[in-house]
Design an enzyme around this catalytic site. Structure first.
Site, PDB file in Angstrom:
ATOM      1  N   GLY A 164       0.822  -1.211   0.000  1.00 45.53           N
ATOM      2  CA  GLY A 164       0.000   0.000   0.000  1.00 45.53           C
ATOM      3  C   GLY A 164       0.855   1.259   0.000  1.00 45.53           C
ATOM      4  O   GLY A 164       2.088   1.201   0.104  1.00 45.53           O
ATOM      5  N   CYS A 165       0.203   2.388  -0.108  1.00 48.47           N
ATOM      6  CA  CYS A 165       0.933   3.654  -0.260  1.00 48.47           C
ATOM      7  C   CYS A 165       1.675   4.036   1.029  1.00 48.47           C
ATOM      8  O   CYS A 165       2.877   4.303   0.999  1.00 48.47           O
ATOM      9  CB  CYS A 165      -0.008   4.766  -0.719  1.00 48.47           C
TER      10      CYS A 165
END
EC number: 1.2.1.38
Lengths: 353, 353, 353, 353
Positions: free
Chosen positions: B157-158
């Site tokens: 994920g970011c």
């Protein structure tokens, strides 16, 4: 085969965008990026977007042997370019100039808006760089270059590019009154104001603000008039808005007397025919307006056109002022002059969000 | 030779960024972009950045014959991906998943934060997609794919990407206390909140505002803990700031007891060694901090590190949340899995301004 | 009865905000606004928000007879204030200083971060201006002023204000480990960087960017440590984000050993008790986070607090860095010192959108 | 003596700005703020700028006994206002309407742009609310209200306000060709698009973008034509730019034939005479352009005017679309109708930065 390319004035906003574009161009090898102020500084230190991308440092103009170059892009201020171009051309280097120095065909007009012109010979042979509208000039320059001549291109400015792309198809189709005034209200992002840190470019003054500037006095006026044949009839008002990149010009064109007014759909058709061979200009569907965000970071342009209930034609042009309005268009011109497809190295797509 | 690629959930922000990247990728041919909501709509109509670039329209998932694809990128919501992946793998299609469904190795942890996991077999064989930290997993997946197997990558994920890139070199060098809490305060641009128009994403509420959110409850917590081995010790607080793209994570790491505290210069050296083989991660000079603008629109990351007077290590990681934090990293992982240089098609340079 | 007030250094961002607040204050009459650089320039010319509001022009410090004033606000750079304050106090003028010069109680600490202190006598009697936390000092100053004495207030800085408002209730309630490090990651809008036009404050570099700065070296560190009693234990990292006004500080506080960890609801209760007599500080409901936009343009503050699963306490404070973080707080302090309700002239409500 | 005031449709952007202004108004007591969608919700929960300011909750329209009110502000959508106003007037309540329902004097024009008008009797007696241009209508309404009558004001829209303030002095001075077209290109911040979360108002689509919209079709066209006497001659093109509050209209006016063209200085003089009695409108010095940031959050307006080399007059008007363009102007009108100074409760000064 590749070409040796240099950027003079590479530390400014148009200059550094040239560095970005040429860093990834398949045919132009960026061999020098000059900045007298930042000479010796790694590009990546001044512009950290280049961290991990290039180790190149800015060099001085003097220390660079431009005679060994195929093409030099001049991203220097107005008046400086006409000082540099003659020696380069003399040395056989093709010059793509982003300043105003070789845009205005008539030296008297240049003098009126800038200063006495000091390279009028070159001016006479310069091609005007707005490929969708001056393809013939650029093709002729390409032929001369292919024949071994160093050529000079004076690239169109940002406001003239957006305004002319919006207005030219209607004007050239004879739909516009040749005597009445034309109003162009344009809005630019802050990169258009350049790199210099001033009150005007201070974040806190530019942010959350809209304002007009240069009303009746902006130097792009004669250039737009020249391209569109509007001598003395253009009311051009630029505005500043809070964004980095993007320029939108809204042009209101009076209808030619005695000509049946086209519908919006017909106008779209006329515009699409006009740009049929221009891969970088898109004409929006009837009822759809261009968005600058959709061309930001690219050399693309979007154009919209509508028939107004009053009979006027309202045309809008959206570009990235540093892309199609400066560096991107300069590379597009260079591509053409060097006989490549005009989109070479310019295939970027704007961030969709 | 090129590979047939599809994007499922292409109308969301990560999906459309995949469309952008794959549109210009030299080896992956974008053959389908699905969106049940926008099926039949030309991509350029929904996202006008594609005007003049592609005529492709969104298709439905059902009408797309994915069995004929080499690779499918899943940009669908959490929980949907684990419903779609098994049939694709079964059909011999390599899957690059951008959701959370195949990130957490332990199904019990997944269940705690999301829902019961319905594809635990696949989960067990999924590679974790954060190439600079999980190169071995991806290399193994590449080997399996080269042997004819369809493989699955669950991309990071970011927030986990930026946070882990900043913290991992110090932790893996044994410089961090293995018992004390680690604080990660991260700031994201609004594209991180997704395409849905909500009060939260309304321009007028997001603009000119800073706020924390999800304090103590953000679902990226277990993922970061897993990557960095911080089970139960991570205090992760995300914040929202007014920009489109960009994510900055500032991680404060307690020093390992009994280990001589390195200077900032030594830390930079350690970090540079760590990322020596990682072309997309740059470690900033001592005293220089990463800027998200310098990686916006790209898959690059910038990492900074400093020795704090208290003895703590302060590390910062800057990425584009849609680039290295989502679509760009997914393409990077696909490049690796298909045996290409990891930067293939990902050479973009951020706008310098 | 009204008081004659002056602003020294009125052309800077904090100074001009003082001018704005005092222009409408019912008890302080703004009689002089000095700026050596802009002396003679109408305020409305330098800051067009004052067009049609005031005809006052900036004056020089020398030409202003401050002896006839009741109160002078010093919005000059650090080190300049300690040069100006003694003569004013000598002349019987109460001084509200917005610089760092009279914040740090210990001249040795001041010298370590700034320069040798040249007005240590005054420093010893200065009240620290953060009314919600130093009400006693300000009440004592008010009493001295009521008795005819000119008093001096050294107002808290922007980061210290937000950070301390967030952290103080937990610390003073004995909930925080007195030996462990405290992490404060704070984010500021660009007005915090001041009026000077620099590369850092250039719109195009600040816009669409996030970055940390001054890691381990920011001068607000000793001030926060002093207020909260955190000597040598504070890890403070400031960040810059693209907005004009707003400052958010997220503080992660380690739990006191042996103290039962309160729930978020209990923490909210403790915080609300703490600020029960503070009309300008609002404690958000459990699960709700402060928004800087909700206090922009005002002297209000919003504080949020949450019990983190790790046992840590995460507290957030949102202010306008020019309001509660500078000019607004200075006026609040002046109100108190002059015996008025602290909110006098400060009733503004932030733009809801 | 104070007046009991209510806001209907208080949860929208204009409505909540009315709540903000009335919360601090010395003569109007805000006694009810209705929103059927948010009835029961504390205002501070929906708009956290009101945290610590008011405990008032939104109520339903039905549950509010408006007969006990002196004045009600209608901030409801077009077409809804003409359904609500008759019963209020009937009950003796003065109505200040912010919608379009009582702006267009000719019901046929209203029907053409909106729908059949259902309260034409009221329409005939409504005063048009743009005090600087319709002072007589408002004075007459004030006289009728002083005589015990409930009166109705239809306040001008945002684009009409800025455009008319810019153009009216030149037109009324006979300087403008009464037969030629007038071009008004205006730019608005995103609050103008309203509270509804849509793709258009999504942060990521509005940010870093410029676009025109409603070309040739915007409903403010007939209103501007009515105010300025431009029937069928107005080419009005609105644009959207990335900021919250602010509206700038640039109007290009053709010179009246046979009238000596005034200089810019003369125009400024004419404009200043025109607005000599209007404390909320400032005419900028020759060569200075209005800035929307300088009026944001207030009911003030700035107007600029210049003589263009072509002979055209270029006039610009800057307002806050929610202030002078909506809620602020509504309160200004209410002040006049209730016999108070027009600036009562409206003395705010814009943030200088």
């Amino acid at each position: 085969m590749t070409y040796r390319a240099g950027v003079v004035g590479a530390a400014g906003f148009a200059g550094i965008e040239l560095v970005r574009l040429l860093s990834r161009h398949p045919k132009f090898d960026l061999a020098a990026a000059t900045s007298d102020a930042l000479a010796g500084t790694p590009i990546a230190k001044a512009y950290p977007a280049f961290t991990g991308v290039t180790d190149l440092a800015f060099s001085t103009h003097e220390d660079t042997d431009f005679a060994a170059f195929d093409v030099v892009f001049l991203a220097v201020p107005h008046k400086a370019a006409m000082g540099l171009a003659p020696a380069l051309i003399e040395a056989g280097v093709t010059v793509i100039d982003l300043s105003a120095d070789f845009r205005l065909k008539d030296p008297a007009v240049y003098e009126q808006w800038y200063a006495p012109h000091t390279a009028t010979d070159l001016l006479a042979q310069a091609a005007f760089g707005l490929p969708e509208l001056t393809g013939d000039e650029l093709a002729a320059a390409a032929a001369r270059r292919a024949a071994g001549e160093a050529v000079l291109v004076g690239c169109a400015g940002c406001y003239p590019t957006a305004t002319s792309l919006a207005a030219a198809p209607a004007i050239r189709a004879g739909l516009v009154d040749a005597a009445a005034p034309v109003v162009a209200d344009a809005i630019s992002g802050v990169t258009g104001a350049g790199k210099k840190a001033t009150e005007r470019t201070h974040y806190c003054f530019a942010n959350e603000n809209l304002e007009a500037y240069g009303v009746g006095t902006h130097r792009h006026t004669p250039e737009i008039e020249q391209i569109l044949g509007l001598e003395g009839r253009l009311v051009f008002t630029p505005h500043l808005a809070p964004l980095n990149r993007g320029l939108l010009s809204t042009v209101t064109l009076p209808p030619a007397p005695g000509v049946k007014a086209p519908t919006t759909e017909e106008l779209v058709e006329i515009y699409r025919d006009f740009y049929a061979e221009s891969p970088l200009v898109s004409v929006m569907d009837a009822g759809v307006q261009p968005r600058t965000a959709s061309v930001a970071g690219t050399v693309r342009a979007q154009v919209g056109v509508a028939a107004h209930p009053t009979g006027m034609i309202v045309a809008t042009g959206a570009i990235d002022n540093l892309g199609k309005g400066a560096a991107g268009q300069a590379v597009q011109c260079a591509n053409i002059v060097f006989g490549m497809p005009e989109t070479t190295g310019l295939e970027e797509i704007a961030d969709p969000v």
